[in-house]
Motif scaffolding. Structure first.
Motif, PDB file in Angstrom:
ATOM      1  N   TYR A  22       8.123 -28.813   5.322  1.00 64.51           N
ATOM      2  CA  TYR A  22       9.196 -28.472   6.252  1.00 64.51           C
ATOM      3  C   TYR A  22      10.495 -28.154   5.506  1.00 64.51           C
ATOM      4  N   ARG A 116       5.633 -33.880   4.676  1.00 62.38           N
ATOM      5  CA  ARG A 116       6.003 -33.398   6.015  1.00 62.38           C
ATOM      6  C   ARG A 116       5.638 -31.924   6.185  1.00 62.38           C
ATOM      7  N   TRP A 117       4.384 -31.640   6.024  1.00 62.42           N
ATOM      8  CA  TRP A 117       3.933 -30.261   6.183  1.00 62.42           C
ATOM      9  C   TRP A 117       3.896 -29.856   7.652  1.00 62.42           C
ATOM     10  N   PHE A 118       4.294 -28.630   7.903  1.00 63.72           N
ATOM     11  CA  PHE A 118       4.143 -27.957   9.178  1.00 63.72           C
ATOM     12  C   PHE A 118       3.128 -26.830   9.004  1.00 63.72           C
ATOM     13  N   TRP A 129       4.875 -24.012  16.223  1.00 58.87           N
ATOM     14  CA  TRP A 129       4.794 -24.832  15.022  1.00 58.87           C
ATOM     15  C   TRP A 129       4.285 -26.223  15.369  1.00 58.87           C
ATOM     16  N   MET A 131       3.166 -30.204  13.404  1.00 57.88           N
ATOM     17  CA  MET A 131       3.118 -31.050  12.218  1.00 57.88           C
ATOM     18  C   MET A 131       1.674 -31.414  11.897  1.00 57.88           C
ATOM     19  N   THR A 134       1.914 -37.617  10.175  1.00 58.72           N
ATOM     20  CA  THR A 134       3.118 -38.399   9.947  1.00 58.72           C
ATOM     21  C   THR A 134       2.735 -39.690   9.239  1.00 58.72           C
TER      22      THR A 134
END
Length: 607
Positions: A22, A116-118, A129, A131, A134
């Motif tokens: 992100y 925190r990849w999207f 978008w 996620m 977490t």
């Protein structure tokens, strides 16, 4: 995968374009790096993937090289009729199950969650978008437990109006579906597609408008900053006019005290109270005039290009042009406006070569034309190569591939180079001396300065003040642009407004006026009459240096970028932007000063 009757119409495909951290929006990876199964069967997956046309130049340059089919849905246009009325909903569920994760796959998925990849999906031209996961589980007994978990269920909410038009796409992850990432475990991923019908709107751009944060871009700070810049421009213009009037008045007084035609006027006298500026010396070609012509030509090219692109994109959303569409248009626009670079550099060089009474300038116009054509593309190619090498080392798919490089080379050879050649011949053919012939000018007599004795000190002071003043005009607008591009790239798109055009025009006015003031002051200094053109250029080109310093400050204070690639990408890109700003401001300052000095000399009359 649930079976759906699609009828005769082709299905609507949900495409995945990219995934990545992100905070590092330009660190791009394929969607398959965060999903290890397909909602579409392998055979259908390959068939649907082949239906996607090759990415455009803009898509490839913007990092949209990978388009992976995620889900096959009933045609969006046919779903409105399936909904009974406004507020009616219907939904479908698609799922896939992975094989047991290997140790490497589990570690890879855990790293994506920790960073925190999207990921980004596209349906009928609208993005959404989501996620990947977490750290921690908000519904667990111990919410503070920090362990990477992956979302296994998401809701894709598709909103249609009563005319059957797609108006909104949202992707929501279900917190209750969080699963701890472990090796040897299979995961069942689910994608629930929900359709909702709403009242239609007469505003066709509303579906794109929702991706613009109008509250962010309509801040009162931007408006107040523009007003302050206008006040600054008025002040600098008045200051330039005051300095010019005093010089003109002093020369008139000296001219009236003697007979210029007989050569006895104090205007032609050299003593401690009069500093004579002979026009043949002042208007002599500067050193390395060919290089200056190249820089000025490229500066005017960039200014015209930015101005045209600003007008073209005003009050429009980048989504209207498709992924990477704006970038593709900008590339073609740069090539098409290359005629400005050829014309300006050739015009200026020919002017310096044809000054009456001047020693012939030895600079070759052909070499100048070649340098004008390759300067900016060569520097850009070097910077892009550095970024691509860093991307390859990180296995990043957002790199300048050989295919993109070949396309750009063909575009440059077939459009930009011919435009520069045409511009060069037009500039040399259309060249005329500005103002009166040099032989008709009288010497400009000004009082010598007691403060500006050293030309190096004078040049440094001019560069600092000129650069700071120019940067102050665009500082607030620059902050909003950089925030949108570098911080909110995932879900906030840059809105080009009339404020940007106003700031660009104010920047041109203040840059030109500031350069005029400092050039007049530096002409008081001995041995400055032959270098005033270079000083005029450098005094405002320093804006690029201050812009780069601001980018360092912005990086250290506001950005949360991490990793070697993102750091290299940021500073390499900002260096290129700063170089462009230096060329633009330097070209404007040089032109304004040249015109002003010629105007001043042409209006000096003998008594």
């Amino acid at each position: 995968m649930s079976s759906m009757k699609l009828g005769d119409q082709p299905p609507s495909i949900v495409w995945a374009t990219r995934a990545g951290p992100y905070h590092n929006p330009y660190e791009v990876y394929s969607f398959s790096s965060v999903r290890f199964c397909h909602f579409i069967g392998d055979r259908d997956y390959a068939a649907i993937a082949r239906t996607r046309s090759s990415p455009s130049l803009g898509e490839l340059m913007a990092g949209y090289a990978s388009w992976e089919p995620v889900a096959s849905l009933p045609p969006v246009s046919s779903m409105a009729s399936a909904l009974d009325g406004v507020g009616d909903k219907t939904s479908f569920l698609q799922n896939c199950t992975t094989s047991p994760l290997t140790e490497d796959q589990a570690q890879q998925l855990s790293r994506t969650v920790e960073r925190r990849w999207f990921y980004q999906l596209y349906l009928e031209g609208l993005p959404a978008w989501g996620m990947v996961g977490t750290e921690g589980d908000p519904v667990a007994e111990d919410p503070n437990e920090v362990q990477p978990r992956v979302f296994t269920k998401s809701f894709l909410r598709v909103t249609l109006d009563d005319l059957g038009e797609l108006v909104k796409v949202d992707l929501v992850s279900d917190p209750a579906s969080l699963k701890l990432i472990e090796a040897g475990v299979s995961y069942n991923f689910q994608l629930a597609i929900e359709y909702l019908r709403v009242v239609s709107s007469n505003n066709k751009g509303e579906k794109f408008d929702q991706y613009i944060d109008h509250e962010f871009f309509s801040s009162a700070i931007r408006k107040n900053s523009t007003i302050n810049s206008l006040a600054e421009a008025i002040f600098v213009i008045l200051l330039a006019g005051n300095v010019a009037y005093k010089l003109w008045k002093h020369t008139r007084i000296v001219s009236n005290s003697g007979d210029v035609e007989k050569g006895t006027a104090p205007l032609l006298r050299t003593d401690s109270t009069v500093h004579k500026l002979d026009p043949e010396e002042v208007f002599a070609p500067p050193s390395r005039v060919g290089l200056l012509a190249v820089l000025v030509g490229n500066g005017w090219h960039l200014l015209v290009w930015v101005f045209v692109m600003t007008l073209y994109f005003i009050d429009t959303n980048s989504l209207e042009y498709g992924p990477g569409g704006r970038l593709g248009i900008m590339v073609y626009g740069y090539a098409a406006t290359s005629v400005v670079a050829g014309y300006t550099s050739a015009f200026y060089l020919k002017q310096q070569q044809s000054r009456e009474g001047m020693e012939s300038c030895k600079e070759s116009w052909k070499i100048t034309m070649i340098m004008t054509a390759i300067l900016v593309p060569l520097i850009t190619a070097i910077i892009v190569t550095i970024i691509s090498v860093a991307a390859i080392s990180m296995k990043n798919i957002g790199i300048m591939s050989t295919q993109v490089a070949l396309r750009l080379l063909i575009l440059w050879l077939c459009l930009a180079v011919p435009s520069i050649i045409v511009g060069t011949y037009l500039g040399r053919w259309n060249q005329t001396n500005c103002g009166n012939p040099i032989s008709s000018f009288l010497a400009l007599s000004i009082p010598p300065s007691k403060n500006l004795r050293s030309k190096w000190v004078s040049a440094c002071i001019a560069a600092c003040i000129g650069g700071i003043l120019s940067l102050s005009v665009m500082l607030v607008e620059l902050h909003y642009m950089m925030t949108s591009v570098w911080m909110y790239h995932w879900y906030k798109y840059l809105l080009v407004s009339w404020t940007d055009l106003a700031v660009l025009l104010l920047l041109v006015i203040i840059t030109g006026s500031t350069s005029v003031v400092w050039t007049m002051m530096m002409l008081h200094t001995p041995d400055m009459s032959r270098s005033w053109q270079w000083n005029a250029f450098i005094s405002s080109a320093s804006t690029g240096g201050f812009l780069f310093l601001y980018s360092v400050y912005f990086f250290s204070r506001d950005l949360l970028v991490d990793g070697i690639f993102s750091t290299i990408h940021y500073f390499a890109t900002m260096f290129l932007v700063s170089l462009g700003a230096a060329l633009v401001c330097g070209a404007v300052a040089h032109y304004a000063t040249c015109r002003f000095v010629e105007f001043l000399y042409s209006n000096i009359k003998a008594a």
